[in-house]
Scaffold this active site. Sequence first.
Site, PDB file in Angstrom:
ATOM      1  N   ARG A  77      70.730  16.209   3.702  1.00  0.00           N
ATOM      2  CA  ARG A  77      70.783  17.094   2.543  1.00  0.00           C
ATOM      3  C   ARG A  77      69.754  18.059   2.499  1.00  0.00           C
ATOM      4  NH1 ARG A  77      73.211  12.834  -0.284  1.00  0.00           N
ATOM      5  NH2 ARG A  77      71.108  12.156  -1.316  1.00  0.00           N
ATOM      6  N   ARG A  98      68.081  14.273  17.459  1.00  0.00           N
ATOM      7  CA  ARG A  98      69.049  13.308  16.472  1.00  0.00           C
ATOM      8  C   ARG A  98      70.345  13.765  16.350  1.00  0.00           C
ATOM      9  NH1 ARG A  98      65.373  10.173  13.295  1.00  0.00           N
ATOM     10  NH2 ARG A  98      63.444  10.731  13.842  1.00  0.00           N
ATOM     11  N   ILE A  99      71.262  12.783  16.156  1.00  0.00           N
ATOM     12  CA  ILE A  99      72.423  12.784  16.243  1.00  0.00           C
ATOM     13  C   ILE A  99      73.084  13.440  14.735  1.00  0.00           C
ATOM     14  CG2 ILE A  99      74.882  11.526  16.112  1.00  0.00           C
ATOM     15  CD1 ILE A  99      73.507   9.553  18.009  1.00  0.00           C
ATOM     16  N   LEU A 100      73.937  14.453  14.824  1.00  0.00           N
ATOM     17  CA  LEU A 100      74.202  14.865  13.440  1.00  0.00           C
ATOM     18  C   LEU A 100      75.467  14.676  13.163  1.00  0.00           C
ATOM     19  CD1 LEU A 100      72.729  18.445  14.045  1.00  0.00           C
ATOM     20  CD2 LEU A 100      71.874  16.951  12.517  1.00  0.00           C
ATOM     21  N   ASN A 114      74.946  23.464  20.771  1.00  0.00           N
ATOM     22  CA  ASN A 114      73.969  22.614  21.174  1.00  0.00           C
ATOM     23  C   ASN A 114      73.912  23.004  22.917  1.00  0.00           C
ATOM     24  OD1 ASN A 114      72.127  20.184  21.544  1.00  0.00           O
ATOM     25  ND2 ASN A 114      73.651  19.189  22.569  1.00  0.00           N
ATOM     26  N   HIS A 116      72.988  21.127  26.523  1.00  0.00           N
ATOM     27  CA  HIS A 116      72.594  19.797  27.086  1.00  0.00           C
ATOM     28  C   HIS A 116      72.387  20.094  28.404  1.00  0.00           C
ATOM     29  CE1 HIS A 116      72.955  15.781  27.761  1.00  0.00           C
ATOM     30  NE2 HIS A 116      73.631  15.883  28.795  1.00  0.00           N
ATOM     31  N   ASP A 148      80.089  18.475  17.846  1.00  0.00           N
ATOM     32  CA  ASP A 148      81.057  17.515  17.216  1.00  0.00           C
ATOM     33  C   ASP A 148      80.398  16.281  16.813  1.00  0.00           C
ATOM     34  OD1 ASP A 148      81.499  16.058  19.274  1.00  0.00           O
ATOM     35  OD2 ASP A 148      83.351  16.474  19.789  1.00  0.00           O
ATOM     36  N   GLY A 150      80.633  13.457  18.106  1.00  0.00           N
ATOM     37  CA  GLY A 150      80.546  12.588  19.556  1.00  0.00           C
ATOM     38  C   GLY A 150      79.086  12.972  20.057  1.00  0.00           C
ATOM     39  N   ASP A 152      77.441  14.848  22.699  1.00  0.00           N
ATOM     40  CA  ASP A 152      77.838  15.840  23.855  1.00  0.00           C
ATOM     41  C   ASP A 152      79.129  15.973  24.193  1.00  0.00           C
ATOM     42  OD1 ASP A 152      74.560  16.292  23.850  1.00  0.00           O
ATOM     43  OD2 ASP A 152      74.570  14.368  25.113  1.00  0.00           O
TER      44      ASP A 152
HETATM   45  C1  GAR Z   1      66.193  21.201  26.855  1.00  0.00           C
HETATM   46  O1  GAR Z   1      66.092  20.754  28.221  1.00  0.00           O
HETATM   47  C2  GAR Z   1      67.588  20.684  26.462  1.00  0.00           C
HETATM   48  O2  GAR Z   1      68.557  20.934  27.402  1.00  0.00           O
HETATM   49  C3  GAR Z   1      67.625  19.162  25.927  1.00  0.00           C
HETATM   50  O3  GAR Z   1      66.112  19.186  25.206  1.00  0.00           O
HETATM   51  C4  GAR Z   1      65.038  19.983  26.009  1.00  0.00           C
HETATM   52  C5  GAR Z   1      64.296  20.804  24.994  1.00  0.00           C
HETATM   53  O4  GAR Z   1      63.462  21.697  25.498  1.00  0.00           O
HETATM   54  N1  GAR Z   1      68.260  18.527  25.133  1.00  0.00           N
HETATM   55  C6  GAR Z   1      68.899  17.381  25.188  1.00  0.00           C
HETATM   56  O5  GAR Z   1      68.587  16.635  25.998  1.00  0.00           O
HETATM   57  C7  GAR Z   1      69.915  16.990  24.064  1.00  0.00           C
HETATM   58  N2  GAR Z   1      70.815  15.815  24.604  1.00  0.00           N
HETATM   59  P1  GAR Z   1      63.040  22.817  24.735  1.00  0.00           P
HETATM   60  O6  GAR Z   1      62.197  22.020  23.320  1.00  0.00           O
HETATM   61  O7  GAR Z   1      61.701  23.114  25.619  1.00  0.00           O
HETATM   62  O8  GAR Z   1      63.782  23.830  24.426  1.00  0.00           O
END
Ligand code: GAR
Length: 210
Positions: A77, A98-100, A114, A116, A148, A150, A152
């Site tokens: 919230r 964190r998962i939203l 997001n 990935h 979403d 899930g 990724d």
């Molecule tokens: C990034 O490489 C991003 O792809 C990854 O965290 C890193 C953040 O780097 N995200 C995930 O793995 C999400 N599943 P940053 O803080 O230097 O932007």
Amino acid sequence: MNGERQYRLGVLGSGKGSNLAAIADACAAGRVPAEVTLVLSDVPDAGILARGRERGLRAEHLAPGKFRTKLDEEAERRYVAALREAGVDLVVLAGFMRILKGDFLGAFPQRVINIHPSLLPSFPGLEAWRQALEYGVKVTGCTVHLADPGVDTGPILAQQAVPVLDGDTAATLHERIQQAERELYPAVIGALARGEIQVQGRRVTGFRGS
Ligand code: GAR
């Protein structure tokens, strides 16, 4: 600018903030027609907060609550209220670990994205670069997708391929993927801000590359 309201970004992250830096710098340089109006982190000393503050951005730690892998209801919230109060048009997850859940996503329908560090749907979840190296793929990369409920799994907006080289370690591969992220993420955000990307279910069109 001709007095038009800028497209506003709220950026959430838990890590060092290299994606935030690339996005904010692209906005400041006029390559992306948007502005970062708020940076939020669940980690009090995260680099992303320092990267934001160095750039004069409003950057705040918001406690995540009692769970380890998601925000609790009260925290969710507070995140939603802060992002709404900042008037954000797009919520940008940049290493937010964190998962939203549905309530957060429902507050910003089709407006949470997001990044990935793999070519989804390969290697969802944690340390995707290490998963790719251990599996032995020769090409990996990064993916920008709509969030979403899930892990990724949301509709893919854009992807950029990165080669896996013979001498790679997890660290060198991760750095090469992050270089691609720093190109791809600002480019996708620019295309969204300009209204160039259309989403119909899982079918996404209109992105012309970074
Ligand atoms: C990034 O490489 C991003 O792809 C990854 O965290 C890193 C953040 O780097 N995200 C995930 O793995 C999400 N599943 P940053 O803080 O230097 O932007």
